[in-house]
Design an enzyme around this catalytic site. Structure first.
Site, mmCIF file in Angstrom:
data_model
loop_
_atom_site.group_PDB
_atom_site.id
_atom_site.type_symbol
_atom_site.label_atom_id
_atom_site.label_comp_id
_atom_site.label_asym_id
_atom_site.label_seq_id
_atom_site.Cartn_x
_atom_site.Cartn_y
_atom_site.Cartn_z
ATOM 1 N N HIS A 1 -0.219 4.545 -0.007
ATOM 2 C CA HIS A 1 -0.895 5.782 0.394
ATOM 3 C C HIS A 1 -0.079 6.527 1.443
ATOM 4 O O HIS A 1 0.034 6.078 2.581
ATOM 5 C CB HIS A 1 -2.272 5.461 0.956
ATOM 6 C CG HIS A 1 -3.252 5.043 -0.088
ATOM 7 N ND1 HIS A 1 -3.481 3.729 -0.392
ATOM 8 C CD2 HIS A 1 -4.044 5.776 -0.917
ATOM 9 C CE1 HIS A 1 -4.395 3.650 -1.363
ATOM 10 N NE2 HIS A 1 -4.749 4.884 -1.701
ATOM 11 N N ASP B 1 0.835 -1.195 0.000
ATOM 12 C CA ASP B 1 0.000 0.000 0.000
ATOM 13 C C ASP B 1 0.872 1.248 0.000
ATOM 14 O O ASP B 1 1.725 1.408 0.860
ATOM 15 C CB ASP B 1 -0.880 -0.038 1.260
ATOM 16 C CG ASP B 1 -1.965 1.020 1.242
ATOM 17 O OD1 ASP B 1 -1.903 1.925 0.392
ATOM 18 O OD2 ASP B 1 -2.871 0.920 2.088
#
Lengths: 138, 460
Positions: free
Chosen positions: A16, A14
């Site tokens: 983000h 991930d």
């Protein structure tokens, strides 16, 4: 008094990065020492960082829906590494789709997390809980 | 005329370099067999005599400085907490100090590990563990174990600063210790230079005495550092320059020796492609890696083992040679000198394998992560794709007719697209074989060292 230490990172594949920066900023402002391992972090990196820095808590973020798979076994690995009483918090978009929150929360608590936060939780909420949880331990 | 004499006590050869101070020129170089079994002074005096004959004794030597890798060089054991973190940082600091890291230990040590350390032939221990203000249990436990086993070698303490006082209390007058800055003061940030300098100081003041070098110490001004540290210092000077002299910028040095292949890179190695995430421990700007299984003679068999027949054949012009026989010949007879065309071709093919594999291990690599957001690339280690210079040294490169071909083997190829090797570096050659001497010169006059390096390191 020495500052309490939090290992912060975004788990799994991930990338983000925004929420991670916000949490870093908020925790630092609240007087915590933040060890930010950043995005794309496997479980092992959280654990290794917590061992070297003698951290009090691990904050795991997950925004891309695969949190449940990525977080499985983290508590067990912490225990295995000697981090027996470390606080584990998780938050973000930790599961896929619109699921019943209580059910999701229970699943993560069963996995060994101390606190579980739904999407859109303000950083302050987690920080308030952390201060409370740590003061209980003295 | 006044001159400096630089001496490199190698495992096989003692090499001398005489430098004219005023004209900043190499006057002469000379070498003789290292006589470490009896008295290194003999080999040194032999070489010096020959050197004096060459120059008719016209020069007045005002300073004699040496580096040494004789008697196995400087051997260090690195101890840390987590293998990928402080243990790795300690290992990198020791390598940067020019040491041979014989083993790395992590976590709390047990009795059998201490037995092993006590029975090893290590010259020094680098003890790390914990970030500043972080874990202190482990390093304190390990200090207690070192004290319990009464280790008689110097201990460099480079761990969590908050545990230093307690460690001093544990060691007391019983263990020789040197406290320096933490190799990893905070997570993923490394700080290897203070430990490097501490190690070098101990080496200079104590270790050389234990290596049968005390006689020669009387006739020279000092043995300043292990040879690889000297090469690294020269590379740093050429790359970064000094306060008054400009360097040439980022570079890597490939040093292929008889027993090992060293790669030094002086570069940050930040990603050159956008959208690449860095992972793993921060890289030191000056990084040295040593490949103990890659070398032209003592390690010839392991070169073949690491490469396999296919890779060897890729670099061989004449493939009718019995590869196994050839590598055995070289490893059992380290003083073998290739003379005919086929033998030279074989040596150069081996050098190319060393160049190829050692750079692959030194440089970073990319990994693709398949995520719901599409492919993401992560980088571990240094990205050397845009590195401007690759400098070759070591006998096989210096004496080769085609040094460029050997260096080319260390560059990026599409066969290995995830390895971040230099793509199109300019090739430099240490033609006069003076890198270690210039590293020593940086300790006397760094400006002069930078100027001489720029003069004597040539582009090929």
């Amino acid at each position: 008094m020495e500052k309490k230490k939090v290992v912060l990172g975004v788990i799994g594949s991930d990338a983000h990065a925004v929420g991670n920066k916000i949490l870093d900023y908020s925790l630092t402002n609240a007087g915590y020492e933040v060890v930010n391992i950043g995005v794309l972090s496997p479980q092992e990196d959280f654990i290794n960082a917590a061992i070297e820095t003698n951290a009090d808590a691990i904050f795991v973020s997950s925004l891309y829906g695969h949190g449940e798979i990525d977080c499985k076994g983290l508590r067990e690995k912490c225990n295995e590494a000697g981090l027996n009483d470390i606080l584990l918090y998780v938050g973000g978009n930790i599961v896929v789709g619109k699921q019943d929150w209580d059910d999701v929360k229970k699943r993560f608590l069963d996995m060994g997390f101390d606190r579980v936060y739904p999407p859109g939780t303000a950083a302050e909420v987690g920080i308030k809980d952390l201060t409370e949880d740590l003061s209980k331990r003295g | 005329m006044d001159a400096y004499l630089f001496i490199d006590f190698g495992s096989t050869f003692t090499k001398l370099t005489l430098v004219d101070i005023e004209r900043e020129e190499i006057i002469a170089t000379e070498k003789a067999y290292t006589t470490v079994e009896t008295d290194v002074t003999i080999g040194y005096e032999n070489a010096l005599k020959k050197l004096k004959e060459k120059t008719n004794g016209e020069y007045n030597i005002i300073k004699k400085l040496a580096c040494s890798s004789a008697a196995g060089g400087l051997k260090i054991i690195a101890i840390g907490l987590v293998p990928e973190l402080t243990a790795e940082a300690a290992k990198r600091a020791a390598l940067g100090a020019g040491a041979k890291v014989i083993k790395t230990y992590s976590f709390k040590l047990n009795n059998s590990e201490l037995e092993e350390i006590k029975n090893s032939n290590a010259d020094m221990i680098l003890l790390a563990g914990g970030t500043d203000g972080g874990n202190s249990d482990t390093i304190i436990h390990n200090a207690e174990m070192i004290n319990k086993f009464n280790l008689s070698i110097p201990i460099v303490v480079a761990g969590n600063k908050s545990s230093n006082d307690e460690i001093i209390g544990i060691f007391g007058g019983n263990i020789e210790y040197h406290i320096t800055e933490n190799v990893m003061p905070n997570l993923n940030h490394i700080n290897v230079n203070p430990a490097r300098e501490t190690i070098r100081n101990i080496f200079m003041k104590e270790i050389v005495h234990a290596k049968g070098m005390e006689n020669v110490e009387n006739s020279i001004s000092g043995i300043l550092m292990p040879t690889p540290a000297s090469v690294l210092k020269a590379a740093e000077a050429l790359s970064m320059g000094s306060r008054d002299e400009e360097g040439i910028g980022d570079l890597a040095v490939l040093d292929i020796g008889g027993a090992t292949t060293d790669v030094h890179s002086i570069a940050d190695g930040e990603p050159t492609n956008p959208g690449v995430f860095l992972r793993g421990l921060e890289e030191p700007h000056s990084k040295r890696t040593v490949e103990g299984d890659l070398g032209m003679r003592y390690s010839a068999i392991s070169v073949f083992e690491a490469a396999g027949t296919r890779t060897m054949k890729k670099y061989l012009k004449y493939d009718d040679l019995d590869i196994e026989k050839e590598v055995h010949k070289r490893s059992t007879n380290p003083s073998f000198v290739a003379t005919d065309e086929k033998e030279i071709d074989f040596d150069e093919a081996m050098a190319k394998v060393c160049a190829d594999i050692s750079m692959k291990r030194h440089a970073g690599f990319l990994e693709t992560v398949y995520s719901p957001l599409g492919n993401i690339h992560t980088q571990e280690g240094k990205d050397l794709m845009k590195l401007p210079y690759l400098l070759g040294t070591g006998g096989v490169i210096v004496n080769s007719k085609n040094p460029k071909d050997i260096l080319s083997a260390a560059t990026f190829t599409m066969e290995d697209p995830t390895s971040l090797k230099p793509r199109e570096p300019k090739f430099l050659l240490d033609k006069e074989y003076i890198l270690s001497a210039m590293g020593l010169l940086t300790m006397v006059d760094i400006n002069m060292a930078v100027r001489m390096l720029k003069k004597y390191i040539v582009e090929i």
